[in-house]
Structures are given as structure tokens and as C-alpha cells.
Scaffold this active site. Sequence first.
Site, PDB file in Angstrom:
ATOM      1  N   GLY A 222     122.761 -15.370  61.291  1.00 43.03           N
ATOM      2  CA  GLY A 222     123.182 -15.063  59.919  1.00 43.03           C
ATOM      3  C   GLY A 222     124.129 -16.127  59.369  1.00 43.03           C
ATOM      4  O   GLY A 222     123.950 -16.633  58.261  1.00 43.03           O
ATOM      5  N   CYS A 223     125.140 -16.474  60.180  1.00 43.96           N
ATOM      6  CA  CYS A 223     126.104 -17.502  59.754  1.00 43.96           C
ATOM      7  C   CYS A 223     125.376 -18.828  59.531  1.00 43.96           C
ATOM      8  O   CYS A 223     125.644 -19.556  58.572  1.00 43.96           O
ATOM      9  CB  CYS A 223     127.170 -17.714  60.827  1.00 43.96           C
ATOM     10  SG  CYS A 223     127.976 -16.186  61.319  1.00 43.96           S
TER      11      CYS A 223
HETATM   12  N1  LIG Z   1     114.094 -13.526  66.502  1.00 44.00           N
HETATM   13  C1  LIG Z   1     114.074 -14.189  65.342  1.00 44.00           C
HETATM   14  N2  LIG Z   1     113.105 -15.077  65.082  1.00 44.00           N
HETATM   15  C2  LIG Z   1     113.070 -15.766  63.925  1.00 44.00           C
HETATM   16  N3  LIG Z   1     113.968 -15.608  62.953  1.00 44.00           N
HETATM   17  C3  LIG Z   1     114.962 -14.715  63.129  1.00 44.00           C
HETATM   18  C4  LIG Z   1     115.076 -13.945  64.333  1.00 44.00           C
HETATM   19  N4  LIG Z   1     116.180 -13.160  64.232  1.00 44.00           N
HETATM   20  C5  LIG Z   1     116.720 -13.410  63.023  1.00 44.00           C
HETATM   21  N5  LIG Z   1     115.991 -14.344  62.353  1.00 44.00           N
HETATM   22  C6  LIG Z   1     116.275 -14.910  61.032  1.00 44.00           C
HETATM   23  O1  LIG Z   1     117.622 -15.352  61.072  1.00 44.00           O
HETATM   24  C7  LIG Z   1     118.253 -15.154  59.821  1.00 44.00           C
HETATM   25  C8  LIG Z   1     119.467 -14.244  59.999  1.00 44.00           C
HETATM   26  O2  LIG Z   1     119.007 -12.932  60.046  1.00 44.00           O
HETATM   27  P1  LIG Z   1     119.764 -11.677  60.646  1.00 44.00           P
HETATM   28  O3  LIG Z   1     119.206 -10.488  59.949  1.00 44.00           O
HETATM   29  O4  LIG Z   1     119.661 -11.720  62.134  1.00 44.00           O
HETATM   30  O5  LIG Z   1     121.264 -11.978  60.199  1.00 44.00           O
HETATM   31  P2  LIG Z   1     122.636 -11.445  60.748  1.00 44.00           P
HETATM   32  O6  LIG Z   1     122.512 -10.066  61.255  1.00 44.00           O
HETATM   33  O7  LIG Z   1     123.611 -11.677  59.685  1.00 44.00           O
HETATM   34  O8  LIG Z   1     122.911 -12.402  61.977  1.00 44.00           O
HETATM   35  P3  LIG Z   1     124.278 -12.534  62.843  1.00 44.00           P
HETATM   36  O9  LIG Z   1     123.933 -11.980  64.195  1.00 44.00           O
HETATM   37  O10 LIG Z   1     124.567 -13.963  62.915  1.00 44.00           O
HETATM   38  O11 LIG Z   1     125.312 -11.780  62.125  1.00 44.00           O
HETATM   39  C9  LIG Z   1     117.160 -14.577  58.919  1.00 44.00           C
HETATM   40  O12 LIG Z   1     116.550 -15.620  58.221  1.00 44.00           O
HETATM   41  C10 LIG Z   1     116.199 -13.937  59.897  1.00 44.00           C
HETATM   42  O13 LIG Z   1     114.904 -13.820  59.365  1.00 44.00           O
HETATM   43  C1  LIG Z   2     133.685 -14.873  63.619  1.00 41.22           C
HETATM   44  C2  LIG Z   2     132.365 -14.255  63.361  1.00 41.22           C
HETATM   45  N1  LIG Z   2     131.828 -14.355  62.145  1.00 41.22           N
HETATM   46  C3  LIG Z   2     130.627 -13.799  61.893  1.00 41.22           C
HETATM   47  C4  LIG Z   2     129.935 -13.140  62.877  1.00 41.22           C
HETATM   48  C5  LIG Z   2     128.609 -12.503  62.557  1.00 41.22           C
HETATM   49  O1  LIG Z   2     127.639 -12.799  63.422  1.00 41.22           O
HETATM   50  C6  LIG Z   2     130.525 -13.067  64.150  1.00 41.22           C
HETATM   51  N2  LIG Z   2     129.900 -12.446  65.183  1.00 41.22           N
HETATM   52  N3  LIG Z   2     131.732 -13.651  64.365  1.00 41.22           N
HETATM   53 MG   LIG Z   3     125.617 -11.728  59.932  1.00 46.04          MG
END
Ligand SMILES: Nc1ncnc2c1ncn2[C@@H]1O[C@H](COP(=O)(O)OP(=O)(O)OP(=O)(O)O)[C@@H](O)[C@H]1O
Ligand SMILES: Cc1ncc(CO)c(N)n1
Ligand SMILES: [Mg+2]
Length: 507
Positions: A222-223
Site C-alpha cells: 500500500g505504501c
Molecule cells: N498478492 C498481490 N499480487 C499483486 N498485487 C497485489 C497483491 N497484494 C496487493 N497487491 C496490490 O498492491 C497494492 C496495495 O494493495 P493493498 O490492498 O494490499 O494495500 P494495503 O492494505 O494498503 O497494503 P499495506 O499492507 O502496505 O498496508 C494494490 O495495487 C494491490 O492491487
Molecule cells: C509505519 C507504517 N506505515 C504504514 C503501514 C501500512 O502498511 C505500516 N505497516 N507501517
Molecule cells: Mg496500507
Amino acid sequence: MEQVEGAGKRKAPHVLTVAGSDSGAGAGIQADLKACGALGVYCSSVITAVTAQNTLGVQGVHPVPVDFVEDQLRSVLSDMEVDVVKTGMLPSVDIIKALCDKIKEFHVKALVVDPVMVSTSGDVLAAPAILDVLREELLPMADIVTPNLIEASALLGGQSLETVADMYTAARSIHKLGPRNVIVKGGHLSDSSDAVDVFFDGEQFLELHGQRVKTRNTHGTGCTLASSIAAELAKGSSMPQAVKAAKNFVENALRYSKDIAIGAGPQGPFDHFFKLNDHMDNTSEKRRFDPNDLFLYAVTDSRMNKKWGRSITEAVKSVIEGGATMVQLREKEAETREFVEAARACVEICRPRGVPLLINDRVDVALACGADGVHVGQSDMPAHLARSLLGPAKIIGVSCKTPAQAAAAFAGGADYVGCGGVFPTNTKANNVTVGLDGLRTVCMASELPVVAIGGIGAGNASSVMEIATPTLKGVAVVSAVFDQESIVAETRKLKAVLTSAVVNSAV
Ligand SMILES: Nc1ncnc2c1ncn2[C@@H]1O[C@H](COP(=O)(O)OP(=O)(O)OP(=O)(O)O)[C@@H](O)[C@H]1O
Ligand SMILES: Cc1ncc(CO)c(N)n1
Ligand SMILES: [Mg+2]
């Protein structure tokens, strides 16, 4: 002095990330720095909280006092020309308010808001109390907001989101809160084989499809997505371009990093710098070597080309025209500069004709010219080192006279063995002849495909191919094709002999 001042100035695209530190360095500030670095964008960092975090989860959160967040913001924004601000973890209402004030005070081109609330491990990174100020003050300033399903749901007062259709509805509702664009991320979408994100610019929707990479290493996706969007915007991309490029970057990084093992917990970090490392990776599965390419393997010799008044490129072109299936440049006398230039020119000839080009001995030259691999002798670079320098996709051949050497070549990660000299030859001074018996012994023992070399030509090639062990794939020749009036004609003649020898030993 004036010269220095004027000449060297170049504005670096610049993202400022305002986010939390992740001690495990998979997410947060560390992910942002790596993503921007990998995408060629300078990234400054204002830290809003320090977290104790690893692949198991978040063990602690220590917010930075709001005054000191303000000091950091002022330091960066007052001095450096920031193009895009990207926000991540914003742990308190005060910090969000201070940030909004500073963004209003200092001009930036774009604001990317990743509304981080809960980590994937389920740990709370920002109190629910921030929701109101996020919705009312920060989102209306944002050029894009990038919630995952859980965050989108929280922004919309807890409405449950489970399908792609729900993501459309959510994107539309979040857009009403004021951001110019919304992308609802589908990383957490259950049982979907692709990873779908839904983008909405207030008028049009864009469904971003990517392959769902099967991996535990998704911490920080996500980041990374948000900071990659920011980086692309800083470089001048339009919003839809930036979003597509960012999604692509995340997918490629995940694919490259899917087997990396860091930490014992359920969610590992991935490698943002895969582009730097991908030719170094020995574990990736791809190998692109066809043993049948050894069938008629032409090895150049600069003295012969000189003798016949040909350039190396003319010789290579002709030998391929005559039917050579693989080419090796063996330039024992050339200076490095000259060798690299000739090798580059030969790559241009071989590649479109589908003929692999290898470089004798010089791993550096092979890398510099983009050749398909190297052939090394027993006194050259050992195969395992050549492999670690060249990566998994390049072809490596090793000259061997004995089963023990062939076994070592196999263990070192070589692709084929060159065995000889089969017959006496003038091309190589003081080379011990192993004879047809020596060749047979190596062929019987070798785990790798073998190409026979040394004094072979149209006259004796049949006797070599008659050994007919499954590992013997062809002959390598020098004089038989290059020390000749017509390279094309001699190569054709040899190819005919080889082809009929193979047909005969098959019946
Ligand atoms: N297994 C995967 N394969 C391909 N793309 C992925 C996968 N997991 C997440 N993504 C992509 O990564 C990006 C971040 O999505 P996600 O919904 O996981 O964000 P997040 O929950 O904010 O992540 P984080 O764990 O960093 O907080 C999106 O573009 C998503 O489609
Ligand atoms: C510091 C920080 N920012 C964002 C996320 C979201 O993945 C995390 N796990 N840790
Ligand atoms: Mg996130």
C-alpha cells in the site's frame, strides 16, 4: 566559478513523504524511500511516528510530538522544492492539522493521501478519532486518496465492502468527500485470482487489473503504491498514467520478490530494487538455453579473419548464413575497447537471427555487450563465479577434458561442456588431444550437454557424431569454417555432414 553554478543545475523530481517509520523497513517511510529511489525520484521524509515492527506485526508505536513534526515539515518545505507530498501514517488529529497548515503555506504540485489506519497484521496505526479531520480537512486537499478495502469502509462509516462492485460504490462515495481522484485497492479482496484496484476521477472509472502474485511478501504494498504514484506525478505523469505505472511497479516487485525469505512472521517485505538486482538473482527459475544450439557451433579467430581480409562481423554474418546454430567470439589479441565494439556489432547480427552469441573468457565483455553468455576454460573464471556475475538467464560453457572437470562445471552452474581437443589442431597451441575415446568418456559421464571441439571439419565430423551418446549435441569449429575462402559454402557443407550423421546414427 560561474561555470560551475550555471552548468550543473538540474531540478530533481522530489517527493516528500510524511509517514511513520517501520523498523522492519517493509512499509512506511522506508518503503517510500525505496520506491522513490527505484523510480528515480528524490524523497525527503518527515517522520510522524516511530514503530517497532517486523514480519510478525506491530510491537509498539511512538508518535513524534506535533511540534517536532511541524519543525521537520518547515525544514524540508521551506528549503527544498518539493513537487509532491505523500502521506502515510498520521497518528493524531494535531499532526493532520499541522500538516494541512503547512501544505497550505508552501506550494506543492500534488498531494497523495494513503489513509493508513490499520496494518495488515491488524494493528491500529491511527486512532479512529482521526477519521473526522481526515475526511473534513485532508481529503478535500488531496489529488488522490488510496484506501484499501478496510480503510475505504472506515471512511464510509463502516459500510462493508466485499466485491468489485462494492469498490465502485465506495470510490464514488469517497470522491464526494473532496479528493480529485480515488483508488480503492483490492489487495484484500477475498478469493480473487487477479488483484483489482478501482480508480475514479469523478467522471470515469478505471479498473486496474494485475496478476495476483502468490507470495507472503506483501508487507508495504500500500505504501509503495502510494509513493510510486507520487513519484510518477513528480516526474510529470498524468494521474491515470501514474496510477497504472505504480500498480505495475508493485506487481513486478512482488513477482520478483515472491520467494525472498526475511523474518519468520506471516507477512514479509519485498525488494523495491529488483531492477538493480534481477540479473544477479540465481534462484529465479528462468533459464533460456537450448542444447540443440550446440549443433554447429562456430568459434571466431581474429588471425584467420585477418588472413582472409574480413571483419569479424562479416565472418559472423556468413557463418550464420551457412547454418551455424551458435557463435562464440574468441578474440585473444583484441584490446578491450575494440573487443566490446566488435561484440556489440555481433550481438546486433546474431540476435535477430535467433543465434546465441557467447564471449570467450571475458565475463565483463559479455555483460557490457549484452551477449547471451560466456565460454570459459579451466584457467579462466570458475563457472560458479561467472554464474553469480551473469545471473540465471545467461549461457555458460566450460572447456573440459575429464569427467571430473565436467562434474565441476555442472556443480558450478554451467549449461554445457566443450570437450576437446578431439583431434590435433593448430588453433590452440600446446593443447592436449583427448581423442575420440576421451570425448566418449566425458560424454558418458557428463550431466551437461557436450559439444566436441578440436580439429573437427567436414572430413571427420561423422566419426565424432557416431559416438552418439545422448549428451553429445554437436561440434564446435574454428578453421573448418573460418580459415576458408567461402565461409558460407564450408559451413553448409559441414552442416550437411552433421545432419546426415545424426540421421544415420538414429537408424
Ligand atoms: N498478492 C498481490 N499480487 C499483486 N498485487 C497485489 C497483491 N497484494 C496487493 N497487491 C496490490 O498492491 C497494492 C496495495 O494493495 P493493498 O490492498 O494490499 O494495500 P494495503 O492494505 O494498503 O497494503 P499495506 O499492507 O502496505 O498496508 C494494490 O495495487 C494491490 O492491487
Ligand atoms: C509505519 C507504517 N506505515 C504504514 C503501514 C501500512 O502498511 C505500516 N505497516 N507501517
Ligand atoms: Mg496500507
